[in-house]
Scaffold this motif. Structure first.
Motif, short mmCIF file in Angstrom:
data_model
loop_
_atom_site.label_atom_id
_atom_site.label_comp_id
_atom_site.label_asym_id
_atom_site.label_seq_id
_atom_site.Cartn_x
_atom_site.Cartn_y
_atom_site.Cartn_z
N GLY A 46 15.34 31.83 44.18
CA GLY A 46 14.30 30.83 44.01
C GLY A 46 13.74 30.64 42.63
N ALA A 47 14.33 31.26 41.61
CA ALA A 47 13.83 31.06 40.24
C ALA A 47 14.04 29.62 39.81
CB ALA A 47 14.52 32.01 39.27
N ASP A 48 13.05 29.06 39.13
CA ASP A 48 13.17 27.70 38.60
C ASP A 48 13.82 27.69 37.22
OD1 ASP A 48 11.69 26.05 40.61
OD2 ASP A 48 10.10 27.47 40.10
N GLN A 49 13.67 28.78 36.48
CA GLN A 49 14.27 28.93 35.15
C GLN A 49 14.48 30.42 34.92
OE1 GLN A 49 10.95 27.38 35.28
NE2 GLN A 49 10.02 29.40 35.27
N ILE A 50 15.18 30.77 33.86
CA ILE A 50 15.54 32.17 33.58
C ILE A 50 14.87 32.62 32.29
CG2 ILE A 50 17.41 33.78 33.12
CD1 ILE A 50 17.36 32.71 35.98
N LYS A 51 14.23 33.80 32.35
CA LYS A 51 13.57 34.38 31.18
C LYS A 51 14.38 35.58 30.69
CE LYS A 51 10.15 35.85 28.40
NZ LYS A 51 8.88 36.29 28.99
N ILE A 52 14.62 35.64 29.37
CA ILE A 52 15.33 36.78 28.80
C ILE A 52 14.55 37.33 27.61
CG2 ILE A 52 17.57 35.85 29.49
CD1 ILE A 52 18.07 35.12 26.55
N MET A 53 14.89 38.55 27.25
CA MET A 53 14.28 39.22 26.10
C MET A 53 15.26 39.19 24.93
SD MET A 53 11.44 39.87 27.45
CE MET A 53 10.55 40.49 28.91
N SER A 54 14.94 38.37 23.92
CA SER A 54 15.84 38.21 22.77
C SER A 54 15.38 38.97 21.54
CB SER A 54 15.98 36.72 22.42
OG SER A 54 16.67 36.05 23.43
N SER A 55 14.23 39.66 21.64
CA SER A 55 13.79 40.50 20.53
C SER A 55 12.91 41.61 21.09
CB SER A 55 13.01 39.68 19.49
OG SER A 55 11.66 39.49 19.89
N GLY A 56 12.52 42.52 20.21
CA GLY A 56 11.57 43.54 20.60
C GLY A 56 10.19 42.95 20.78
N GLY A 57 9.23 43.82 21.11
CA GLY A 57 7.88 43.33 21.36
C GLY A 57 6.82 44.32 20.94
N VAL A 58 5.59 44.03 21.33
CA VAL A 58 4.46 44.88 20.94
C VAL A 58 3.83 45.58 22.13
CG1 VAL A 58 3.93 43.46 18.94
CG2 VAL A 58 2.83 42.95 21.12
N ALA A 59 4.35 45.36 23.34
CA ALA A 59 3.74 45.97 24.52
C ALA A 59 4.75 46.78 25.31
CB ALA A 59 3.13 44.88 25.41
N SER A 60 5.81 47.22 24.67
CA SER A 60 6.82 48.05 25.32
C SER A 60 7.12 49.24 24.41
CB SER A 60 8.07 47.22 25.61
OG SER A 60 8.42 46.42 24.51
N PRO A 61 7.57 50.36 24.98
CA PRO A 61 7.51 51.62 24.25
C PRO A 61 8.62 51.91 23.25
CG PRO A 61 8.28 51.98 26.48
CD PRO A 61 7.90 50.54 26.41
N THR A 62 9.82 51.34 23.39
CA THR A 62 10.94 51.83 22.57
C THR A 62 11.64 50.75 21.76
OG1 THR A 62 12.54 51.57 24.39
CG2 THR A 62 11.37 53.68 24.22
N ASP A 63 11.09 49.55 21.69
CA ASP A 63 11.78 48.48 20.97
C ASP A 63 10.91 47.94 19.85
OD1 ASP A 63 10.18 47.61 23.20
OD2 ASP A 63 10.79 45.57 22.72
N PRO A 64 11.29 48.15 18.58
CA PRO A 64 10.53 47.57 17.47
C PRO A 64 10.60 46.05 17.53
CG PRO A 64 12.58 48.52 16.70
CD PRO A 64 12.43 48.94 18.12
N VAL A 65 9.58 45.40 17.01
CA VAL A 65 9.48 43.96 17.15
C VAL A 65 10.63 43.23 16.46
CG1 VAL A 65 8.09 43.50 15.09
CG2 VAL A 65 7.78 42.08 17.12
N ASN A 66 11.22 43.84 15.44
CA ASN A 66 12.32 43.18 14.73
C ASN A 66 13.68 43.50 15.33
OD1 ASN A 66 12.39 45.82 13.94
ND2 ASN A 66 12.64 45.41 11.76
N ALA A 67 13.71 44.23 16.44
CA ALA A 67 14.98 44.52 17.11
C ALA A 67 15.50 43.25 17.78
CB ALA A 67 14.79 45.63 18.14
N LEU A 68 16.80 43.15 17.89
CA LEU A 68 17.41 42.03 18.60
C LEU A 68 17.68 42.44 20.04
CD1 LEU A 68 19.91 40.84 15.85
CD2 LEU A 68 17.62 39.94 16.36
N GLY A 69 17.64 41.46 20.92
CA GLY A 69 17.84 41.74 22.34
C GLY A 69 19.28 41.59 22.76
N TYR A 70 19.53 40.62 23.63
CA TYR A 70 20.88 40.44 24.14
C TYR A 70 21.85 40.01 23.04
CZ TYR A 70 19.75 40.99 29.07
OH TYR A 70 19.40 41.52 30.28
N SER A 71 23.10 40.40 23.22
CA SER A 71 24.15 39.99 22.28
C SER A 71 24.40 38.49 22.41
CB SER A 71 25.44 40.75 22.58
OG SER A 71 25.98 40.33 23.83
N LEU A 72 25.12 37.94 21.45
CA LEU A 72 25.45 36.52 21.51
C LEU A 72 26.26 36.20 22.76
CD1 LEU A 72 26.46 35.91 17.77
CD2 LEU A 72 24.27 35.42 18.87
#
Length: 360
Positions: free
Chosen positions: A246-272
């Motif tokens: 039932g999802a209307d659209q898909i959300k992905i993580m393409s970079s790091g963030g500021v509210a998660s423990p092990t990913d710096p904000v300048n990290a890249l997420g999914y591969s091309l």
């Protein structure tokens, strides 16, 4: 928006189809079509009276006359005081500073309030009842759903009649709002993403650092959660499953963030390759992908792979913004998020260590 103090509004739009219709995702990443206008109602009694305006199952709506309201003319930059607005079916038929004569119209007295289009929020998390996202992953679904109810009511009362949930809410919660359940569930119409997809170690992976990496789990869908999945074939299957659920659209993580423990904000997420596969599967169902991305590099990668909506985008530069414009991608800034995190003293970003520092 006429002071919402009660029941969920029935949207009234300028040439907009019924509220059960799906968005035209080829041109807009959010629910309404361009120019859509939705009216909110006044209080419980008037909200109930607006029930006759529903276009559910294709039935025609009755005419409604709003009187004693102010209307903001944004083009001229002035407030039109003491006006009347006539709505027939899904069309605003007349706006006048004089009394409108009509037969068999339901009359709603605005009491001198301002009538305006229903507001649209393109990035919300209605199941995020606290700022520490890691704790939400272990909260029971029933608790999360019950905590979401006052959040949904608050959104509607602030004039938001449509919101796009950017990860967490599912089809069942959307259906509960649509059904209303005899007035016990009120809120704006929802366009849901289900759990956001994240690579291992990405913004959606809340497992703590350890010499023993905890297993991801059963992969079942939960409210206010993310889904960690890796590899082209695996992400294709995950997208298909989310759309089936039932999802209307898909959300992905393409970079790091500021509210998660092990990913710096300048990290890249999914591969091309993974990102292209996700976009391809979404396009096969005539929908689109939105991506959490902060840095120019992360934004460029996502947009070049076909992502239509960039969430946050705080560190974007001019060349990347030009690329987004060329590709027809949308930017959805969320500056209030960081104010909320600071108030809750959840975390702050350390430029020295390039990682979040947890404060509480």
């Amino acid at each position: 928006y006429v002071a919402t103090r009660g029941a969920r509004s029935r949207p009234v739009s300028a040439r907009v189809s019924g509220r059960t219709s799906r968005p035209d995702t080829r041109t807009m990443p959010t629910a309404p079509r361009p120019g859509a206008v939705a009216m909110a109602t006044m209080g419980s009694a008037l909200g109930a009276s607006m029930g006759g305006l529903s276009t559910r199952n294709g039935s025609p709506m009755n005419a409604t006359l709003f009187k004693n309201v102010h209307v903001l003319d944004v083009r001229a930059g002035r407030l039109l005081e003491d006006h009347q607005v006539l709505v027939k079916g899904d069309t605003i038929r007349e706006l006048s500073g004089r009394p409108i004569t009509t037969s068999a119209a339901q009359v709603i007295d605005g009491g001198g309030r301002t009538l305006m289009p229903g507001l649209i929020d393109c990035h919300v998390h209605v199941t995020f009842s606290q700022a520490n996202l890691g704790l939400l992953a272990d909260t029971a679904n029933t608790t999360l759903a019950l905590r979401a109810l006052p959040i949904l009511r608050g959104m509607l009362r602030r004039g938001f009649t449509t919101v796009r949930d950017a990860g967490g809410a599912d089809w069942a919660l959307k259906q509960a709002v649509d059904d209303g359940i005899d007035g016990t569930v009120t809120g704006p119409r929802l366009f849901v993403s289900g759990p956001a997809l994240s690579p291992t170690g990405g913004h959606g992976d809340f497992r703590p650092r350890s010499d023993r990496l905890q297993p991801i789990g059963c992969g079942c869908q939960r409210l206010a959660s993310t889904r960690v999945v890796d590899g082209v074939d695996a992400v294709r299957r995950a997208v298909r499953e989310l759309l089936q659920m039932g999802a209307d659209q898909i959300k992905i993580m393409s970079s790091g963030g500021v509210a998660s423990p092990t990913d710096p904000v300048n990290a890249l997420g999914y591969s091309l390759e993974e990102t292209r596969a996700i976009v391809d599967e979404a396009a096969a169902r005539h929908t689109y992908v939105l991506a959490h991305a902060y840095t120019p590099e992360a934004i460029r990668r996502a947009v070049e792979c076909g992502v239509r909506s960039i969430e946050h985008g705080n560190l974007i530069d001019a060349p990347t913004a030009e690329l987004m414009a060329e590709r027809g991608a949308f930017a959805v800034p969320t500056l209030i998020t960081y104010e909320a995190l600071a108030r809750a003293r959840i975390c702050c970003w350390s430029m020295a260590t390039r990682s979040p520092t947890w404060r509480a």
